[in-house]
Enzyme design. Structure first.
Site, short mmCIF file in Angstrom:
data_model
loop_
_atom_site.label_atom_id
_atom_site.label_comp_id
_atom_site.label_asym_id
_atom_site.label_seq_id
_atom_site.Cartn_x
_atom_site.Cartn_y
_atom_site.Cartn_z
N LYS A 196 10.46 30.62 -31.47
CA LYS A 196 10.03 29.83 -30.30
C LYS A 196 11.05 30.11 -29.19
O LYS A 196 12.14 29.52 -29.16
CB LYS A 196 10.02 28.35 -30.68
CG LYS A 196 9.02 27.49 -29.91
CD LYS A 196 9.25 27.40 -28.43
CE LYS A 196 10.39 26.48 -28.07
NZ LYS A 196 10.73 26.57 -26.62
N GLY A 249 21.16 26.42 -28.48
CA GLY A 249 20.80 25.66 -27.29
C GLY A 249 21.83 24.58 -27.04
O GLY A 249 22.98 24.69 -27.47
N SER A 250 21.40 23.53 -26.36
CA SER A 250 22.36 22.50 -25.95
C SER A 250 22.75 21.61 -27.13
O SER A 250 21.99 21.48 -28.10
CB SER A 250 21.76 21.66 -24.84
OG SER A 250 20.61 21.01 -25.33
N THR A 251 23.89 20.99 -27.01
CA THR A 251 24.39 20.11 -28.08
C THR A 251 23.44 18.93 -28.29
O THR A 251 23.14 18.56 -29.43
CB THR A 251 25.81 19.63 -27.73
OG1 THR A 251 26.66 20.78 -27.72
CG2 THR A 251 26.34 18.62 -28.72
N GLU A 252 22.93 18.38 -27.20
CA GLU A 252 22.05 17.22 -27.29
C GLU A 252 20.79 17.57 -28.11
O GLU A 252 20.42 16.86 -29.05
CB GLU A 252 21.67 16.81 -25.87
CG GLU A 252 21.00 15.48 -25.78
CD GLU A 252 20.47 15.25 -24.37
OE1 GLU A 252 20.78 16.04 -23.45
OE2 GLU A 252 19.73 14.26 -24.20
N GLY A 254 20.41 20.11 -30.12
CA GLY A 254 20.83 20.50 -31.47
C GLY A 254 21.00 19.30 -32.39
O GLY A 254 20.58 19.31 -33.54
N GLU A 271 23.99 26.68 -33.02
CA GLU A 271 24.90 27.32 -32.05
C GLU A 271 24.74 26.56 -30.75
O GLU A 271 23.75 26.75 -30.05
CB GLU A 271 24.50 28.79 -31.85
CG GLU A 271 24.46 29.62 -33.11
CD GLU A 271 25.83 29.99 -33.62
OE1 GLU A 271 26.83 29.71 -32.93
OE2 GLU A 271 25.91 30.53 -34.73
N CYS A 305 27.22 30.77 -23.35
CA CYS A 305 27.74 29.67 -24.18
C CYS A 305 29.26 29.70 -24.25
O CYS A 305 29.91 28.66 -24.25
CB CYS A 305 27.13 29.74 -25.57
SG CYS A 305 27.42 31.29 -26.40
N GLU A 402 29.99 20.38 -20.32
CA GLU A 402 29.45 21.74 -20.12
C GLU A 402 28.58 21.73 -18.87
O GLU A 402 27.64 20.94 -18.77
CB GLU A 402 28.61 22.17 -21.33
CG GLU A 402 28.12 23.60 -21.17
CD GLU A 402 27.27 24.08 -22.33
OE1 GLU A 402 26.31 23.37 -22.69
OE2 GLU A 402 27.54 25.17 -22.86
P1 NAD Z 1 18.02 23.46 -24.70
O1 NAD Z 1 18.66 22.77 -25.83
O2 NAD Z 1 17.41 22.68 -23.63
O3 NAD Z 1 16.85 24.42 -25.23
C1 NAD Z 1 17.07 25.40 -26.20
C2 NAD Z 1 15.78 25.63 -26.95
O4 NAD Z 1 15.43 24.45 -27.66
C3 NAD Z 1 14.59 25.97 -26.05
O5 NAD Z 1 13.78 26.93 -26.69
C4 NAD Z 1 13.85 24.64 -25.98
O6 NAD Z 1 12.47 24.77 -25.73
C5 NAD Z 1 14.10 24.09 -27.38
N1 NAD Z 1 13.97 22.64 -27.49
C6 NAD Z 1 14.22 21.71 -26.55
N2 NAD Z 1 13.93 20.47 -27.03
C7 NAD Z 1 13.52 20.64 -28.31
C8 NAD Z 1 13.09 19.75 -29.33
N3 NAD Z 1 13.00 18.43 -29.13
N4 NAD Z 1 12.72 20.25 -30.53
C9 NAD Z 1 12.79 21.58 -30.75
N5 NAD Z 1 13.17 22.49 -29.81
C10 NAD Z 1 13.54 22.01 -28.61
O7 NAD Z 1 19.12 24.48 -24.18
P2 NAD Z 1 19.01 25.43 -22.90
O8 NAD Z 1 19.27 24.64 -21.69
O9 NAD Z 1 17.74 26.24 -22.99
O10 NAD Z 1 20.20 26.46 -23.20
C11 NAD Z 1 21.47 26.26 -22.73
C12 NAD Z 1 22.36 25.74 -23.86
O11 NAD Z 1 22.41 26.70 -24.92
C13 NAD Z 1 23.79 25.55 -23.42
O12 NAD Z 1 24.26 24.32 -23.91
C14 NAD Z 1 24.52 26.70 -24.10
O13 NAD Z 1 25.87 26.47 -24.33
C15 NAD Z 1 23.75 26.85 -25.35
N6 NAD Z 1 23.98 28.18 -25.94
C16 NAD Z 1 24.78 28.28 -27.06
C17 NAD Z 1 25.06 29.52 -27.63
C18 NAD Z 1 25.95 29.65 -28.84
O14 NAD Z 1 25.96 30.70 -29.45
N7 NAD Z 1 26.69 28.63 -29.22
C19 NAD Z 1 24.49 30.67 -27.06
C20 NAD Z 1 23.71 30.55 -25.92
C21 NAD Z 1 23.46 29.28 -25.38
#
Ligand code: NAD
Length: 499
Positions: A196, A249-252, A254, A271, A305, A402
């Site tokens: 996804k 994705g984001s910590t929240e 995750g 991650e 990230c 962040e």
């Molecule tokens: P996000 O958490 O908003 O979204 C990430 C993914 O999760 C998207 O595909 C989104 O559609 C999906 N998502 C959102 N809500 C969901 C839910 N309720 N259930 C399932 N999936 C859901 O993050 P973002 O704004 O797209 O990305 C930026 C974040 O990603 C930053 O915090 C960045 O630090 C982090 N990031 C981390 C790494 C790492 O390796 N640690 C790498 C790249 C980015």
């Protein structure tokens, strides 16, 4: 200052054709039309350039069912490890053969400069090549079992087996690369996948679907459903046939996903976000350190990230480094990804632009000094000015949260112990970089840093054989390297009585 949006005459006919195509979901080796769509905006102009499907729970269910069938089908499960290797290598070759198309589409979809997109596309092929070597090297242990049962003998071994159907959920910041970080080890392990991609940048994942088909993977081994996180993403996390969720994705988000996945006891890799420190000692090669500190935060407009969003400089060289980094920031040419000379592109969307600008404004109102010129670019694109800020406190939001934009907080420190304390003093623990010529200093500091990766006298670029991931609120589990592969395998113990 106005910034031109992308010059579409620079796009290849193949890229133009791809953007005009109607995009669906890739399920069981077929394209399926979506029932609802999401507009794809070019971040350099805010204008719509394409549309992707808004996947539903039903689409996810179809994709997971296909992945589940494929996992148990002899065409995949019975495939020899060297044939799995061949398929993964074929996919790497196809990515390389389609590098121009992938890079151009990534650039207009995400906003990143074309050169950076090209590096990422090449890097994605590299990750596939690295992981392709693993299928034939997945081995367990033999264990000598001695029990006090007269006349009986035992033999035992462990086997490493694919976990099953993987739900991979990735962000928009380096979309193709993030997708490959999940797909490559999952396929090497023998798993099947439902990917996804992020709703803000899914286009290269859809090109990838075509390439996966061309490479000859059996139907259903990789399925790609685009859509919103709350709908398609959440349906994937809740699905009972998904054995593992690999999330970046984001910590929240995750944390929320982790709570959902606990209900069905899925394995989870997270991650997450970061607020990584760059630490510059007074004996460092300052020219290199200044360039490195600037690259660490301004690459991809800070949407990385491991971005070095906090810069700690030993007091004796503080002013020199601060000025140097600010100079680098001011010299960066903002521009649309496709256009010649662009060194930093726009942010992904209007919401992110507003968020990033809000942090800078609040910091300045709170007494921080903006050392860069901070000229806000005009026009319809989501361009943010680079911002280097000084006169801030460790507890400020600018230092603790962040931001995911080209915003750097610079603070002084006096000695190694203080540097470690400050570096560790956020909720995150993803990465750090240390600049010093003194090896003893470096190696005393490295063990004190609570994070998943430390880079010494360099920015922390990823490499396929090196694990990436975090501690604390930056998540758990690793992408890349052997540990990345391990996350898609589980152990089976086999105890055999032989007499
Ligand atoms: P996000 O958490 O908003 O979204 C990430 C993914 O999760 C998207 O595909 C989104 O559609 C999906 N998502 C959102 N809500 C969901 C839910 N309720 N259930 C399932 N999936 C859901 O993050 P973002 O704004 O797209 O990305 C930026 C974040 O990603 C930053 O915090 C960045 O630090 C982090 N990031 C981390 C790494 C790492 O390796 N640690 C790498 C790249 C980015």
């Amino acid at each position: 200052m106005a910034i031109d949006s992308n010059d579409y005459s620079r796009l290849s006919p193949a890229a133009r054709l791809f953007l005009e195509r109607s995009h669906g979901h890739f399920i069981d080796g077929q394209w399926q039309s979506p029932t609802a769509s999401i507009a794809v905006l070019d971040p350099s102009s805010g204008r719509q350039i394409s549309a992707i499907g808004a996947g539903s729970a039903a689409d996810i269910d179809g994709a997971v069912q296909a992945a589940h069938r494929a996992f148990n089908h002899p065409s995949w499960r019975g495939l020899a490890p060297l044939d799995r290797e061949r398929l993964i290598l074929r996919l790497a070759e196809l990515i390389e053969a389609n590098a121009a198309l992938l890079s151009q589409v990534e650039s207009v979809d995400n906003g990143m400069p074309l050169g950076f997109a090209e590096i990422n596309v090449g890097g994605a092929a590299g990750v596939l090549r690295y992981m392709a070597g693993w299928p034939s090297k997945i081995v367990g242990d033999t264990v000598d079992v001695k029990m006090p049962f007269p006349g009986s003998q035992f033999f035992a071994y462990t086997a490493r087996e694919a976990v099953g159907v993987v739900g991979a959920i990735v962000p928009w910041n380096v979309p193709l690369m993030m997708a490959i970080w999940k797909l490559a080890p999952a396929l090497a392990a023998g798993c099947t996948v439902v990917l996804k991609p992020a709703e803000d940048a899914s286009l290269t994942a859809l090109i990838l679907a075509d390439l996966i088909q061309q490479a000859g993977f059996p139907n259903g081994v990789v399925n790609i459903v685009t859509g919103y996180g709350a709908e398609a993403g959440e349906a994937l996390v809740r699905h009972p046939l998904v054995a593992k969720i690999s999330f970046t994705g984001s910590t929240e988000t995750g944390k929320y996903i982790n709570r959902l996945a606990t209900d069905s006891l899925k394995k989870v890799t997270l991650e997450l976000g970061g607020k990584s420190p760059t630490i510059v000692f007074d004996d460092a090669d300052l020219e290199q350190a200044i360039r490195g500190a600037a690259n660490a935060i301004f690459t991809n407009a800070g949407q990385i990230c491991v971005a070095g969003a906090r810069l700690y400089v030993q007091r004796r060289v503080y002013e020199q480094v601060l000025e140097g980094v600010a100079r680098q920031a001011d010299s960066l040419q903002l521009g649309a990804g496709l256009n010649a000379g662009s060194q930093m592109g726009p942010l992904i969307n209007a919401r992110q632009l507003e968020r990033v600008q809000g942090y800078v404004q609040r910091a300045v109102q709170g007494g921080a000094s903006l050392v860069t010129q901070g000229r806000s670019p005009q026009g319809g694109g989501f361009f943010a000015a680079t911002a280097v800020l000084a006169d801030i406190k460790q507890g400020d939001d600018l230092v603790q949260q962040e931001i995911f934009g080209p915003v750097l907080a610079v603070l002084p420190f006096d000695d190694l112990e203080e540097a470690a304390l400050l570096a560790n003093d956020t909720a995150y623990g993803l990465a750090a970089s240390v600049w010093s010529r003194d090896l003893s200093r470096v190696h005393r500091l490295v063990p004190l840093l609570k994070c998943g990766k430390v880079s010494v006298n360099t920015e922390g670029f990823p490499y396929p054989a090196l694990p990436e991931g975090g501690t604390k609120q930056s998540g758990f589990g690793r992408d890349l390297g052997r540990e990345g592969l391990d996350g898609y395998l589980e152990s089976k113990t086999v105890l055999v009585r032989i007499s």
